[in-house]
Motif scaffolding. Sequence first.
Motif, PDB file in Angstrom:
ATOM      1  N   GLY A 101       0.818  -1.214   0.000  1.00 24.19           N
ATOM      2  CA  GLY A 101       0.000   0.000   0.000  1.00 24.19           C
ATOM      3  C   GLY A 101       0.846   1.256   0.000  1.00 24.19           C
ATOM      4  O   GLY A 101       0.543   2.231  -0.710  1.00 24.19           O
ATOM      5  N   LEU A 102       1.913   1.262   0.802  1.00 20.83           N
ATOM      6  CA  LEU A 102       2.806   2.420   0.853  1.00 20.83           C
ATOM      7  C   LEU A 102       3.450   2.671  -0.504  1.00 20.83           C
ATOM      8  O   LEU A 102       3.556   3.824  -0.952  1.00 20.83           O
ATOM      9  N   ALA A 103       3.863   1.598  -1.163  1.00 20.85           N
ATOM     10  CA  ALA A 103       4.480   1.736  -2.480  1.00 20.85           C
ATOM     11  C   ALA A 103       3.507   2.359  -3.478  1.00 20.85           C
ATOM     12  O   ALA A 103       3.871   3.276  -4.232  1.00 20.85           O
ATOM     13  N   LEU A 104       2.281   1.876  -3.500  1.00 20.69           N
ATOM     14  CA  LEU A 104       1.284   2.407  -4.437  1.00 20.69           C
ATOM     15  C   LEU A 104       1.003   3.882  -4.168  1.00 20.69           C
ATOM     16  O   LEU A 104       0.862   4.679  -5.114  1.00 20.69           O
ATOM     17  N   ILE A 105       0.939   4.253  -2.891  1.00 22.14           N
ATOM     18  CA  ILE A 105       0.702   5.657  -2.534  1.00 22.14           C
ATOM     19  C   ILE A 105       1.858   6.534  -2.999  1.00 22.14           C
ATOM     20  O   ILE A 105       1.653   7.617  -3.578  1.00 22.14           O
ATOM     21  N   LEU A 106       3.086   6.086  -2.760  1.00 19.49           N
ATOM     22  CA  LEU A 106       4.260   6.870  -3.142  1.00 19.49           C
ATOM     23  C   LEU A 106       4.366   7.010  -4.654  1.00 19.49           C
ATOM     24  O   LEU A 106       4.636   8.105  -5.168  1.00 19.49           O
ATOM     25  N   TYR A 107       4.151   5.928  -5.366  1.00 20.56           N
ATOM     26  CA  TYR A 107       4.196   6.002  -6.835  1.00 20.56           C
ATOM     27  C   TYR A 107       3.086   6.902  -7.368  1.00 20.56           C
ATOM     28  O   TYR A 107       3.328   7.761  -8.236  1.00 20.56           O
ATOM     29  N   GLY A 108       1.872   6.707  -6.859  1.00 25.02           N
ATOM     30  CA  GLY A 108       0.749   7.508  -7.334  1.00 25.02           C
ATOM     31  C   GLY A 108       0.926   8.988  -7.026  1.00 25.02           C
ATOM     32  O   GLY A 108       0.673   9.851  -7.888  1.00 25.02           O
ATOM     33  N   THR A 109       1.388   9.284  -5.822  1.00 22.42           N
ATOM     34  CA  THR A 109       1.612  10.681  -5.444  1.00 22.42           C
ATOM     35  C   THR A 109       2.728  11.306  -6.275  1.00 22.42           C
ATOM     36  O   THR A 109       2.640  12.467  -6.687  1.00 22.42           O
TER      37      THR A 109
END
Length: 261
Positions: free
Chosen positions: A241-249
Amino acid sequence: MINFSYLKQTARSNLKFLLAFTAVLCVFVTIMTNVFTPAVMEETQSGIEGTVLANILTGNGTLIGFMSNSFYALMAILFPMVYSIMVGNRLIAEKIDKGYMAGFLSTPVTRTQIAATGAFYLTVSLIIMWGTVSCVGIAAAERFQPGALDVDKFLLLNAGVFLYHFAISGMCFFASCLFNTSRNSLLLGAGLPLYFFVMSLIIKLSDSLDYLKYFTLNTLFDTEIILADNGFEADFAVLGGLALILYGTGIIIFCRRDLPL
């Protein structure tokens, strides 16, 4: 959102890094399955007993147990981290810093496509890296120590370390999207992962430092919990989840901010 022409160019320009770091990991995992027999592991552990290394290079007498506290605590963390730091910076910040981004944006490729394609490449390259290491590790164990490797646990450790580096690469990519210069991008994108790595090593030096686990992302990749099959799923979910948030942001920030073109 993926531009396949740009993806090919990105893959070509970073192929040497992917091959080099994957090869290093494959060499290490092959050496471990070849050299660290039960007898060697017993001698090693008795030799370091009472030293600082005893808290780092521990194991339960099995090949996968020793690997979990040596390969997956050091090489499997450090080398892919360096890869993510280098490539993450090259994807966005270095292109802006060196003036290449203006050339890319003068073509039909959009900002969204550039960022999304870069994120896709970095993620897929890590999948390829750990997929290759998994295959090589299983083949090497079957060749040198048939039946000694717990394949299911080995694959689970590789899934966990991939998710860890998925999150680390997300940090590197986010920093690259946030800054216009490689210096600032690396300050954040390299600084945080290296801090996490050093902190994880310090924690192993003494049980009195256990409280520091709350200040490092490495706590979410706990090999002991994975081998014990004791509630690692939540940690894996947080890392993903953290990875997806960082990539998306990172993609959103890059698409919306002003660039010095």
